[in-house]
Design an enzyme around this catalytic site. Structure first.
Site, short mmCIF file in Angstrom:
data_model
loop_
_atom_site.label_atom_id
_atom_site.label_comp_id
_atom_site.label_asym_id
_atom_site.label_seq_id
_atom_site.Cartn_x
_atom_site.Cartn_y
_atom_site.Cartn_z
N GLY A 145 0.81 -1.22 0.00
CA GLY A 145 0.00 0.00 0.00
C GLY A 145 0.83 1.26 0.00
CD GLU A 146 5.04 4.05 3.50
OE1 GLU A 146 5.62 5.14 3.63
OE2 GLU A 146 4.88 3.24 4.43
CB SER A 147 5.18 0.33 -2.71
OG SER A 147 6.11 -0.17 -1.77
#
Length: 142
Positions: A62-64
């Site tokens: 998700g952060e990527s």
């Protein structure tokens, strides 16, 4: 930069890369644009000791996606950096591949918010991640 086509966005993202951690985890871009970004990640190699997909692996996916999407929106000469992330895990994948679909909630000049929905091979939601990124100008080259 909202007129960036998905193919141009995918070329941009592929050239930039997701970073060493994402590469070690086996993430692959499928689609990349301002309005929607998609990447996959294998469950194998990203599990807890009991064989379930690690919650932190969902968050890395998700952060990527969210940070890369924010940087595409930010444009040249600007940098988006994460300032808040949260995740709710609702199912555990145990095999196959998970898919993250990132969509913008807010695309501002200084703040972006993206939601990433991660599903398993059967299309069942496993995790919902929300990330907020701050956009700032890169320092001038000296």
């Amino acid at each position: 930069m909202s007129d960036v086509a998905t193919s141009e966005g995918l070329d941009w993202a592929t050239a930039r890369g997701m970073g060493a951690l994402a590469e070690k985890m086996g993430m692959e871009f499928v689609e990349f644009g301002i309005d929607r970004c998609v990447a996959t990640m294998p469950v194998d190699g990203n599990t807890q000791p009991v064989g379930l997909m690690h919650g932190g692996a969902y968050v890395v996916l998700g952060e990527s996606l969210g940070s890369m999407a924010a940087n595409l929106h930010a444009g040249a000469g600007r940098l988006a950096v994460g300032v808040d992330i949260n995740a709710t895990h609702t199912r555990s994948a145990t095999s196959g591949v998970v898919t993250g679909v990132c969509t913008p909630v807010h695309l501002g000049r200084s703040i972006t918010v993206h939601e990433i929905v991660v599903t398993d091979d059967q299309g069942r939601r496993c995790s919902t991640i929300r990330i907020t990124n701050m956009i700032k100008d890169l320092p001038a080259a000296s």
